[in-house]
Design an enzyme around this catalytic site. Sequence first.
Site, mmCIF file in Angstrom:
data_model
loop_
_atom_site.group_PDB
_atom_site.id
_atom_site.type_symbol
_atom_site.label_atom_id
_atom_site.label_comp_id
_atom_site.label_asym_id
_atom_site.label_seq_id
_atom_site.Cartn_x
_atom_site.Cartn_y
_atom_site.Cartn_z
ATOM 1 N N SER A 266 31.326 25.996 42.051
ATOM 2 C CA SER A 266 31.775 24.842 41.283
ATOM 3 C C SER A 266 31.312 23.554 41.947
ATOM 4 O O SER A 266 30.832 23.556 43.071
ATOM 5 C CB SER A 266 33.302 24.841 41.204
ATOM 6 O OG SER A 266 33.819 24.442 42.463
ATOM 7 N N LYS A 267 31.497 22.478 41.231
ATOM 8 C CA LYS A 267 31.119 21.154 41.720
ATOM 9 C C LYS A 267 31.850 20.862 43.033
ATOM 10 O O LYS A 267 31.292 20.321 43.964
ATOM 11 C CB LYS A 267 31.510 20.147 40.639
ATOM 12 C CG LYS A 267 31.327 18.707 40.983
ATOM 13 C CD LYS A 267 31.721 17.887 39.770
ATOM 14 C CE LYS A 267 31.861 16.425 40.042
ATOM 15 N NZ LYS A 267 32.656 16.007 41.170
#
Length: 510
Positions: A266-267
């Site tokens: 994920s970011k």
Amino acid sequence: MEDRRVRVRFAPSPTGPLHIGGVRTALYNYLLAKKHGGDFILRIEDTDQTRFVPGAEEYIIEALKWLGITPNEGVGFGDGQYAPYRQSERKPMYRQYVEQLISSGHAYYAFDTAEELESMRERLKASNVDAKYDAITRAAMKNSLTLPEDEVKRRLESGEPYVVRIKLPRKDEVKFHDEIRGWVSFNTSQMDDKVLFKSDGMPTYHLANVVDDYLMQISHVIRGEEWLPSAPLHVLLYRYLGWEEVMPKFAHLPLLLKPEGNGKLSKRDGDRLGFPVFPLEWKDPASGEISSGYRETGYLPDAVVNLLAFLGWNPGTQQEMFSMAELIAAFGLDRVSKSGAKFDLNKAKWFNQQYIRKTDEVLLASALNKTLQKKAIDAGNEYVLAVCRLVKEKITFISELWTYSQYFFIEPDSYDEVVVAKRWNEKSAPVTQQLMDAFAGLPAFDAASIEAAYNDALAKNEVANKDFLQLFRVMLSGVGSGPPVFEMAALFGRENTTKRLQNALAKLAS
Ligand code: GLU
């Protein structure tokens, strides 16, 4: 069907910056197209206007350009015969297919309000049933299957808002072949009657995606695993629209996993572990928050392409370094793995290091020149090129060029204390003095002559190389490591080398 022209598409929604997982999807599409002399299309899927983020489309185009994953048709890359490639501009094309589905009994109008849908969900949840709009629940809702025909007509004519939903069979197996996963099967009892179209005339993702793949004659749908649950719906749409014969082949790519190997990358993982998850830096237009990019971190585009290619694919040989042309030659969906691919930061750095070593000094010099200009340092192009040639073995990122080379441009005013404390002794000053004298008499000030003079001075003073070499480096550069020291001195030149030794002597001998 087998000799159908390969036409693939990358179909992002402009809802934010492109994640590297998306870039990998684009890359695999591109590689397959190029391998077969086919077409690679960029289609912007912007039917959900509520999720539109300004700048996202431009970002996608710029990222693909930077990486050389260049579409030959599509938004930002010139129109082919299937234009337009932005779904919002294709709006009038979709209605006829919805009407076809309604008249063949495969779709229906639904008039339920948000509150009615919510209360249906609440009701089902309370009785522990999966809250779906499906073959069972639709019987209790407001739609063209339950309302009298004239009422449906009246509602439509009076402009009442509606959606069109696909009518799925209650229990039916939908089986299709995935190029990566083999045979995949879903049961319609697990699926719901997805919305295909809204009364504002806009199709939803599912309908627009299938219609466009059909109209654009797409041969392979290559996309992330998160779309696998949508695939049976798409297969049914092809069937209901009578397009089964030309249905594209499906290939759902494995997820990109966190470095620890569990869960989707994920970011936040990027921020937490110190590596970018976006190709280019991105500034969120709403919050102003900045996320780092591979480009700005100092990765080379060829390295990013190479490392992404290996996240989910392997050539089946030991070779790891692949140019784009080599990837095109070697790539095939048969070697894409089913299981998730773990992101490995050290491997990513390794790739970049390899590419920096292979990079022409001219490119590195132009990056370094930008920094020098900002600092108003005028060093001459030949000198800058030679510096890059020497330090390129030492750096991992383009952005480290200045850090590792600054002493080539600025004389040191401090000296690595650990090295000095360990190596400076009563012989250091006389050896240094003797070196300077020897350097003054050298016919040529090149690395080999410097080394010979150095060995000679050490021998005369009975000083071992290991006791002086690092000190010599520190006196010249201030720091304890760097490129081969005699080459470094040769590049400084006789005058500058001598001056640096004098400065060091003045400081260290006092
Ligand atoms: N618009 C979808 C996305 O944003 C495309 C999925 C597909 O390739 O079908 O990923």
